[in-house]
Design a protein around this motif. Structure first.
Motif, PDB file in Angstrom:
ATOM      1  N   ALA A   1       0.852  -1.187   0.000  1.00 19.23           N
ATOM      2  CA  ALA A   1       0.000   0.000   0.000  1.00 19.23           C
ATOM      3  C   ALA A   1       0.882   1.230   0.000  1.00 19.23           C
ATOM      4  O   ALA A   1       1.907   1.277   0.679  1.00 19.23           O
TER       5      ALA A   1
ATOM      6  N   VAL B   1      -2.006   5.771   1.137  1.00 19.00           N
ATOM      7  CA  VAL B   1      -3.425   5.718   1.508  1.00 19.00           C
ATOM      8  C   VAL B   1      -3.561   5.766   3.027  1.00 19.00           C
ATOM      9  O   VAL B   1      -2.618   5.467   3.758  1.00 19.00           O
TER      10      VAL B   1
ATOM     11  N   LEU C   1      -7.841   3.102   5.761  1.00 24.63           N
ATOM     12  CA  LEU C   1      -8.457   2.010   5.005  1.00 24.63           C
ATOM     13  C   LEU C   1      -8.298   0.685   5.741  1.00 24.63           C
ATOM     14  O   LEU C   1      -7.363   0.484   6.504  1.00 24.63           O
TER      15      LEU C   1
ATOM     16  N   ILE D   1      -7.608  -3.129   4.604  1.00 19.58           N
ATOM     17  CA  ILE D   1      -7.186  -3.975   3.481  1.00 19.58           C
ATOM     18  C   ILE D   1      -7.032  -5.390   4.018  1.00 19.58           C
ATOM     19  O   ILE D   1      -6.170  -5.656   4.854  1.00 19.58           O
TER      20      ILE D   1
ATOM     21  N   VAL E   1      -9.729 -10.253  -1.882  1.00 15.65           N
ATOM     22  CA  VAL E   1      -9.146  -9.118  -1.174  1.00 15.65           C
ATOM     23  C   VAL E   1     -10.234  -8.060  -1.016  1.00 15.65           C
ATOM     24  O   VAL E   1     -11.066  -7.874  -1.902  1.00 15.65           O
ATOM     25  N   LEU E   2     -10.239  -7.392   0.146  1.00 14.38           N
ATOM     26  CA  LEU E   2     -11.232  -6.360   0.446  1.00 14.38           C
ATOM     27  C   LEU E   2     -10.523  -5.032   0.703  1.00 14.38           C
ATOM     28  O   LEU E   2      -9.530  -4.994   1.418  1.00 14.38           O
ATOM     29  N   VAL E   3     -11.080  -3.958   0.134  1.00 17.70           N
ATOM     30  CA  VAL E   3     -10.606  -2.616   0.427  1.00 17.70           C
ATOM     31  C   VAL E   3     -11.816  -1.768   0.787  1.00 17.70           C
ATOM     32  O   VAL E   3     -12.773  -1.692   0.005  1.00 17.70           O
ATOM     33  N   CYS E   4     -11.805  -1.145   1.973  1.00 15.81           N
ATOM     34  CA  CYS E   4     -12.882  -0.215   2.328  1.00 15.81           C
ATOM     35  C   CYS E   4     -12.384   0.739   3.396  1.00 15.81           C
ATOM     36  O   CYS E   4     -11.386   0.476   4.055  1.00 15.81           O
ATOM     37  N   PRO E   5     -13.062   1.881   3.558  1.00 18.34           N
ATOM     38  CA  PRO E   5     -12.650   2.808   4.616  1.00 18.34           C
ATOM     39  C   PRO E   5     -12.953   2.218   5.993  1.00 18.34           C
ATOM     40  O   PRO E   5     -13.926   1.477   6.160  1.00 18.34           O
TER      41      PRO E   5
ATOM     42  N   ARG F   1     -16.413   2.564   7.388  1.00 21.14           N
ATOM     43  CA  ARG F   1     -17.514   1.827   6.773  1.00 21.14           C
ATOM     44  C   ARG F   1     -17.328   0.313   6.947  1.00 21.14           C
ATOM     45  O   ARG F   1     -17.967  -0.482   6.257  1.00 21.14           O
TER      46      ARG F   1
ATOM     47  N   GLU G   1     -20.195  -2.122   7.168  1.00 17.42           N
ATOM     48  CA  GLU G   1     -21.009  -2.416   5.989  1.00 17.42           C
ATOM     49  C   GLU G   1     -20.487  -3.595   5.171  1.00 17.42           C
ATOM     50  O   GLU G   1     -21.082  -3.957   4.158  1.00 17.42           O
ATOM     51  N   VAL G   2     -19.374  -4.139   5.614  1.00 15.27           N
ATOM     52  CA  VAL G   2     -18.817  -5.289   4.899  1.00 15.27           C
ATOM     53  C   VAL G   2     -19.855  -6.409   4.789  1.00 15.27           C
ATOM     54  O   VAL G   2     -19.900  -7.158   3.815  1.00 15.27           O
TER      55      VAL G   2
ATOM     56  N   LEU H   1     -21.584  -6.664   1.587  1.00 13.14           N
ATOM     57  CA  LEU H   1     -20.891  -7.333   0.483  1.00 13.14           C
ATOM     58  C   LEU H   1     -21.203  -8.822   0.491  1.00 13.14           C
ATOM     59  O   LEU H   1     -21.357  -9.448  -0.561  1.00 13.14           O
TER      60      LEU H   1
END
Lengths: 374, 374
Positions: free
Chosen positions: B332, B335, B338, B340, B347-351, B354, B357-358, B361
């Protein structure tokens, strides 16, 4: 590939070298940029480069120069190119030796052939316009000029060299190139763009092989003599032995420095401004700018624009460049302006506006001795 | 695990169930949250839960209730727990049946034993304080109270239930619980926190098994009768047959609804405010808050704080929560804030803000029939 009229057809030379460290972790030493489907279709950049010439050349006139590490994959990808047209360099010797070898091999077949030399890892959006520009350049080549394609600059880019244009040759559209300019500072680049008299040097060339080889002899006699020895042995049993002996002695020099700059000084270089949507796919951000995006600006590379075929799940994301890898899923939620590149053994996350710095990660991997990721 | 005095030692019951969809893609149906090393060490949450009881219990007094899907992995991870102490539910029947089964099995060995019931997927930062609080709760349990551990709230969290406290019992520190409150709205949660009279319901219980089973009989006679039938057959050849016949008939109900709410109403529930750094590891952001970070706030889960042992390369990043996977690299650049999460197939990327909220998905994967990623 369509067969076109033999007389006057172009010999297309594709230079399949370079790794593209700013496209890490997708592009690796073992699987460089040009082998990847970064085109918005299933075609690799290399395949797209060859396909792009189908109105200009014929399969048997397409040559590829590549290194020993990637030759097998190149051959596998280019099923229509004759095996003997894949010229394998024993070691990297920069672009002048690669281009000169191709020119000499072609000259043995057709002494006044017109050849075009193209990078294997650029994208071109408008193929029809590209074809027209190359045909115009072939006109300049027939007049004895070394033609270089110039791209009308759209921004003061500091990562490219520039061509300073002179007067129009004859009735046009060929213009003389007065001088090659190295990568400028931002202020200088800005003045270039404002003047309207400069083009980006895209590193695509069109010329008669005899004209090029003569200019090579004049400016780089050692390199020309070496290439000549190799060419003479090319169709004999001694090819491998001579190549192995002579190639390592050739100077490592780019064709711009070795030939084009000096040729411009004596008025032998011409250009055609080529506005055909050229992109050098230098980094993932740039790649994202030329491929089709979804309604929110997300680009999924190597797949349908909506990512439907790919292993991606994007939810409330904007302006992403996502490179998934077969058999794995990239899920992103609520992020924007990021590059997410997944590969079988590494994943990268960075902002699009820092995509150029990916190169520094490769350096860091070298420094920490994690060479298997490079 | 240290052997402690047999007399008065705690029977520790660990509830190893639930998948943790907000920890996707790490937590999967096939490999749930409690089996993962989300503790900042190599220990899984499950192992850490058992290790945490070493001042309170002894290995032979530790019981685990789990499902058929994960029993083998549970046994493999908990090498010191006797195989016969792993109670395998034939099907999920929520927490009341699981806890009642453990209570009944323990009661056959020691009718007035004190048991503690603990989730297998929570983190506790201060083990010494946890030990003290449980010992205090055991005091309340000896007096015949059903003890539930309360956590002093640090924010108006709407994701937890609350305990409304009543008067201090005797000389303290036990306090009566007047009422169990379901997950509140934000405004209500805010009023709870301001009042100082409410604690988070952490779902950890301490009681005498006979007291609990009596209260179960009073409030849930059907469930109590079923558990009683199973317990009678436990040490006989009929165990599997009776379990297989009775278990599916037991009501699916949580122990809070089934027993604790009604017991509180009649003054039989007590609590100890437990300020021992409790965290329910509900999502990756929360996880990042409790693990050790580097100087820039980056947390690399399952490895040294500096990520030196892990497959990570962080450059100019801040406040990341990174979960690498063995044999792969997470890189990375530039950034911040986040999550990761890398796994062998996704692989998951989100703030971070949030991260809850996974779960959505996972729902989206169900909707698009990509069940193998769940």
């Amino acid at each position: 590939m369509r067969m076109i009229e033999q007389q006057g057809a172009l010999y297309g030379v594709v230079l399949a070298g370079g790794t593209g460290t700013r496209l890490w972790p997708l592009s690796r030493a073992g699987h460089p940029k040009f082998l990847h489907p970064l085109t918005g279709t299933d075609a690799s950049l290399l395949q797209a480069t060859v396909d792009r010439m189908d109105q200009l050349s014929s399969s048997d006139r397409v040559f590829v120069v590549t290194g020993v590490a990637h030759a097998a994959e190149v051959v596998r990808q280019l099923t229509e190119v004759p095996a003997d047209n894949v010229l394998i360099e024993p070691s990297p010797r920069d672009s002048c030796a690669a281009i000169a070898l191709a020119a000499a091999v072609i000259a043995r077949r057709e002494p006044e052939a017109i050849m075009g030399a193209f990078a294997s890892d650029h994208l071109i959006a408008d193929k029809a316009q590209f074809t027209r520009v190359i045909q115009q350049a072939m006109g300049g080549a027939r007049q004895g000029l070394l033609m270089t394609l110039g791209i009308t600059p759209t921004r003061p880019e500091t990562g490219y060299g520039y061509l300073e244009c002179g007067s129009v040759v004859g009735d046009g559209p060929v213009m003389a190139v007065q001088e090659f300019k190295e990568k400028p500072t931002y202020d200088v680049a800005e003045s270039y763009v404002k003047s309207g008299n400069y083009l980006w040097n895209a590193g695509m060339f069109v010329w008669r092989v005899d004209v090029f080889l003569a200019e090579l002899s004049r400016q780089q006699p050692q390199l020309a003599a070496g290439i000549s020895r190799i060419a003479q042995a090319w169709d004999s049993p001694a090819r491998e032995e001579v190549l192995g002996e002579v190639w390592p002695t050739l100077p490592r020099i780019s064709v711009d420095y070795a030939v084009m700059e000096g040729a411009a000084t004596v008025g032998r270089v011409g250009t055609i401004p080529g506005d055909f949507g050229w992109n050098d796919v230098g980094d993932f951000h740039t790649l994202g700018e030329v491929l089709v995006s979804d309604h929110a600006g997300n680009v999924v590379v190597g797949n349908e624009a909506d990512g439907s075929k790919a292993g991606v799940l994007l939810r409330e994301t904007e302006n992403l460049v996502v490179v998934p890898t077969p058999g794995r899923l990239v899920a992103a939620l609520g992020v924007r302006d990021l590059v997410i590149v997944d590969t079988p053994d590494a994943v990268l996350v960075c902002p699009r506006d820092r995509a150029q710095e990916v190169k520094s990660l490769v350096d860091a991997l070298k420094d920490t001795d994690r060479l298997h990721y490079i």
